[in-house]
Scaffold this motif. Sequence first.
Motif, PDB file in Angstrom:
ATOM      1  N   GLY A 146       0.503  -1.148  -0.105  1.00 26.95           N
ATOM      2  CA  GLY A 146       0.695  -0.217   0.059  1.00 26.95           C
ATOM      3  C   GLY A 146       0.617   1.323  -0.283  1.00 26.95           C
ATOM      4  O   GLY A 146       0.108   2.508   0.383  1.00 26.95           O
ATOM      5  N   TYR A 147       2.363   1.235  -0.057  1.00 23.95           N
ATOM      6  CA  TYR A 147       2.812   2.516  -0.649  1.00 23.95           C
ATOM      7  C   TYR A 147       3.458   1.957  -1.548  1.00 23.95           C
ATOM      8  O   TYR A 147       4.581   3.327  -1.689  1.00 23.95           O
ATOM      9  CB  TYR A 147       4.128   2.325   0.202  1.00 23.95           C
ATOM     10  N   GLY A 148       3.087   1.536  -2.930  1.00 24.38           N
ATOM     11  CA  GLY A 148       3.513   2.422  -4.615  1.00 24.38           C
ATOM     12  C   GLY A 148       4.347   3.392  -4.236  1.00 24.38           C
ATOM     13  O   GLY A 148       3.174   4.510  -3.873  1.00 24.38           O
ATOM     14  N   LEU A 149       4.814   3.800  -4.852  1.00 24.99           N
ATOM     15  CA  LEU A 149       5.450   5.263  -5.887  1.00 24.99           C
ATOM     16  C   LEU A 149       4.562   5.779  -6.785  1.00 24.99           C
ATOM     17  O   LEU A 149       3.601   5.466  -7.220  1.00 24.99           O
ATOM     18  CB  LEU A 149       6.635   5.204  -6.703  1.00 24.99           C
ATOM     19  N   LEU A 150       4.557   6.815  -6.955  1.00 27.90           N
ATOM     20  CA  LEU A 150       4.018   7.522  -7.513  1.00 27.90           C
ATOM     21  C   LEU A 150       4.612   7.699  -8.656  1.00 27.90           C
ATOM     22  O   LEU A 150       6.374   8.480  -8.940  1.00 27.90           O
ATOM     23  CB  LEU A 150       2.828   9.023  -7.296  1.00 27.90           C
ATOM     24  N   LEU A 151       4.092   7.366  -9.626  1.00 27.82           N
ATOM     25  CA  LEU A 151       5.416   7.773 -10.871  1.00 27.82           C
ATOM     26  C   LEU A 151       4.289   7.455 -12.764  1.00 27.82           C
ATOM     27  O   LEU A 151       4.375   7.222 -13.491  1.00 27.82           O
ATOM     28  CB  LEU A 151       5.790   6.689 -12.200  1.00 27.82           C
ATOM     29  N   PRO A 152       3.632   9.384 -13.039  1.00 25.28           N
ATOM     30  CA  PRO A 152       3.240   8.979 -13.882  1.00 25.28           C
ATOM     31  C   PRO A 152       3.241   9.328 -15.017  1.00 25.28           C
ATOM     32  O   PRO A 152       4.109   9.610 -15.396  1.00 25.28           O
ATOM     33  CB  PRO A 152       1.870  10.610 -13.662  1.00 25.28           C
ATOM     34  N   ASP A 153       2.435   8.937 -15.886  1.00 25.67           N
ATOM     35  CA  ASP A 153       3.069   9.435 -17.000  1.00 25.67           C
ATOM     36  C   ASP A 153       3.642  10.710 -18.041  1.00 25.67           C
ATOM     37  O   ASP A 153       3.715  10.553 -18.446  1.00 25.67           O
ATOM     38  CB  ASP A 153       1.380   8.999 -17.927  1.00 25.67           C
ATOM     39  N   GLU A 154       3.123  11.346 -17.377  1.00 30.19           N
ATOM     40  CA  GLU A 154       3.689  12.742 -17.679  1.00 30.19           C
ATOM     41  C   GLU A 154       4.851  13.161 -17.118  1.00 30.19           C
ATOM     42  O   GLU A 154       5.763  13.970 -18.196  1.00 30.19           O
ATOM     43  CB  GLU A 154       2.589  13.853 -17.015  1.00 30.19           C
ATOM     44  N   LEU A 155       5.798  12.344 -16.824  1.00 33.01           N
ATOM     45  CA  LEU A 155       7.099  13.109 -16.591  1.00 33.01           C
ATOM     46  C   LEU A 155       7.525  12.913 -18.277  1.00 33.01           C
ATOM     47  O   LEU A 155       8.448  12.146 -19.271  1.00 33.01           O
ATOM     48  CB  LEU A 155       7.709  11.008 -15.822  1.00 33.01           C
ATOM     49  N   GLU A 156       8.896  14.047 -17.490  1.00 27.06           N
ATOM     50  CA  GLU A 156      10.153  14.555 -18.918  1.00 27.06           C
ATOM     51  C   GLU A 156      11.685  13.943 -18.856  1.00 27.06           C
ATOM     52  O   GLU A 156      11.679  14.016 -17.445  1.00 27.06           O
ATOM     53  CB  GLU A 156      10.111  15.655 -19.065  1.00 27.06           C
ATOM     54  N   ALA A 179      18.006  15.414  -6.748  1.00 26.28           N
ATOM     55  CA  ALA A 179      17.636  14.902  -7.796  1.00 26.28           C
ATOM     56  C   ALA A 179      18.000  13.721  -8.074  1.00 26.28           C
ATOM     57  O   ALA A 179      18.833  13.444  -8.384  1.00 26.28           O
ATOM     58  CB  ALA A 179      16.882  16.305  -8.820  1.00 26.28           C
ATOM     59  N   TYR A 180      16.562  13.170  -9.092  1.00 26.41           N
ATOM     60  CA  TYR A 180      16.275  12.073  -9.835  1.00 26.41           C
ATOM     61  C   TYR A 180      16.078  12.732 -11.612  1.00 26.41           C
ATOM     62  O   TYR A 180      15.701  13.427 -11.566  1.00 26.41           O
ATOM     63  CB  TYR A 180      15.597  11.418  -9.135  1.00 26.41           C
ATOM     64  N   ALA A 181      16.944  11.664 -12.316  1.00 26.62           N
ATOM     65  CA  ALA A 181      16.586  11.829 -13.562  1.00 26.62           C
ATOM     66  C   ALA A 181      15.084  11.923 -14.252  1.00 26.62           C
ATOM     67  O   ALA A 181      14.641  11.010 -13.502  1.00 26.62           O
ATOM     68  CB  ALA A 181      17.290  11.835 -14.418  1.00 26.62           C
ATOM     69  N   GLY A 182      14.782  12.573 -14.855  1.00 32.08           N
ATOM     70  CA  GLY A 182      12.962  12.160 -14.889  1.00 32.08           C
ATOM     71  C   GLY A 182      13.664  10.699 -16.097  1.00 32.08           C
ATOM     72  O   GLY A 182      12.381  10.022 -16.004  1.00 32.08           O
ATOM     73  N   ALA A 183      14.324  10.664 -16.498  1.00 34.30           N
ATOM     74  CA  ALA A 183      14.628   9.262 -17.695  1.00 34.30           C
ATOM     75  C   ALA A 183      14.939   8.181 -16.995  1.00 34.30           C
ATOM     76  O   ALA A 183      14.382   6.922 -17.153  1.00 34.30           O
ATOM     77  CB  ALA A 183      16.014   9.602 -18.270  1.00 34.30           C
ATOM     78  N   SER A 184      15.056   8.360 -15.434  1.00 32.92           N
ATOM     79  CA  SER A 184      15.698   7.471 -14.364  1.00 32.92           C
ATOM     80  C   SER A 184      13.491   6.982 -13.452  1.00 32.92           C
ATOM     81  O   SER A 184      13.695   5.810 -13.369  1.00 32.92           O
ATOM     82  CB  SER A 184      16.250   7.178 -13.493  1.00 32.92           C
ATOM     83  N   LEU A 185      12.499   7.688 -13.844  1.00 35.24           N
ATOM     84  CA  LEU A 185      11.667   7.908 -13.387  1.00 35.24           C
ATOM     85  C   LEU A 185      10.828   6.815 -14.201  1.00 35.24           C
ATOM     86  O   LEU A 185       9.555   6.142 -13.919  1.00 35.24           O
ATOM     87  CB  LEU A 185      11.812   8.703 -12.573  1.00 35.24           C
ATOM     88  N   ILE A 186      11.642   7.260 -15.119  1.00 33.75           N
ATOM     89  CA  ILE A 186      10.055   6.503 -16.734  1.00 33.75           C
ATOM     90  C   ILE A 186      10.964   5.115 -16.532  1.00 33.75           C
ATOM     91  O   ILE A 186      10.168   3.567 -16.664  1.00 33.75           O
ATOM     92  CB  ILE A 186      10.406   7.553 -17.526  1.00 33.75           C
ATOM     93  N   GLY A 187      12.528   4.870 -16.556  1.00 30.87           N
ATOM     94  CA  GLY A 187      12.838   3.212 -16.358  1.00 30.87           C
ATOM     95  C   GLY A 187      11.943   2.721 -15.889  1.00 30.87           C
ATOM     96  O   GLY A 187      11.776   1.470 -16.021  1.00 30.87           O
ATOM     97  N   LEU A 188      12.322   3.484 -14.078  1.00 32.40           N
ATOM     98  CA  LEU A 188      11.376   2.527 -12.967  1.00 32.40           C
ATOM     99  C   LEU A 188      10.091   2.476 -13.580  1.00 32.40           C
ATOM    100  O   LEU A 188       9.880   1.331 -12.973  1.00 32.40           O
ATOM    101  CB  LEU A 188      12.064   3.206 -11.665  1.00 32.40           C
ATOM    102  N   ARG A 189       9.067   3.089 -13.945  1.00 34.79           N
ATOM    103  CA  ARG A 189       7.847   3.183 -14.085  1.00 34.79           C
ATOM    104  C   ARG A 189       7.275   1.770 -14.655  1.00 34.79           C
ATOM    105  O   ARG A 189       6.624   0.850 -14.880  1.00 34.79           O
ATOM    106  CB  ARG A 189       7.463   4.490 -14.750  1.00 34.79           C
ATOM    107  N   ASP A 190       8.265   1.895 -15.898  1.00 36.38           N
ATOM    108  CA  ASP A 190       8.238   1.029 -17.176  1.00 36.38           C
ATOM    109  C   ASP A 190       8.916  -0.550 -16.989  1.00 36.38           C
ATOM    110  O   ASP A 190       8.770  -1.261 -17.505  1.00 36.38           O
ATOM    111  CB  ASP A 190       8.610   1.468 -18.411  1.00 36.38           C
ATOM    112  N   GLU A 191       9.479  -0.823 -15.455  1.00 36.70           N
ATOM    113  CA  GLU A 191      10.509  -1.171 -15.262  1.00 36.70           C
ATOM    114  C   GLU A 191      11.178  -2.230 -16.290  1.00 36.70           C
ATOM    115  O   GLU A 191      11.953  -2.852 -16.598  1.00 36.70           O
ATOM    116  CB  GLU A 191       9.226  -2.728 -15.150  1.00 36.70           C
TER     117      GLU A 191
END
Length: 232
Positions: A146-156, A179-191
């Motif tokens: 119940g503590y999932g990360l919030l990684l929305p589709d709108e990341l740049e 800070a975190y690179a947007g590309a890194s957060l997108i990669g984590l979101r998309d696994e």
Amino acid sequence: MRTRVELEPVYLLSSRAYRDSSLLLEVFSRARGRVGLVARSARGGNSRWRGALQSFTPLLLSWSEAGELGTLSGAEAAGPALALQGERVFHGWYLNELLLRLLPRHDAHASLFERYALALAQLAGEAALAEEALRIFEKHLLAELGYGLLLPDELEPAQRYRYDAELGPLPAVADDASAYAGASLIGLRDEHLPDAPARRDALRLLRAAIAPHLGGKPLQTPRLLRELKARS
């Protein structure tokens, strides 16, 4: 009321001496979550459990339970042991420690069980994929609790972000070292974490997300691995 469980798929998370000659096992079960079991007379030289209870091996266990702890009555391998070596053994222990620390007993998470099995299999692969497997498992574990990360589709991908536990990623100034690179957060979101910077960012973010749920007591496996590397 006593419940009997027959040939339940499990993985062994930990084993320690219990009373005179028994073992206290913590196992991760597909249908019943984390379960504590007593393996009676398991430490004797002629124990029926000798060699049957191994970490990183898919097992089928049978037991009876009438309270917090069950009593082991049967054990057999459901497949070959995974050949984890060197640092990979510590990585497997790390997954086990996460489950022991964060999962309450008797709280089933069938999809997380399958994720755990997949992560163990990936730990036997190449280094980059093994590290990616750890991060993706951490992500799914947080979501299951119940503590999932919030990684929305709108990341740049070119934007840098700081992460707020309640609001998710927020734009950060370019020179913000935390800070975190947007590309890194997108990669984590998309696994999919294709390079070292993405894997480093994912490690930092997930460790920060897990830390508040550890009750102020750090995980021991990463520390042991760091100490091992320092001595080598």
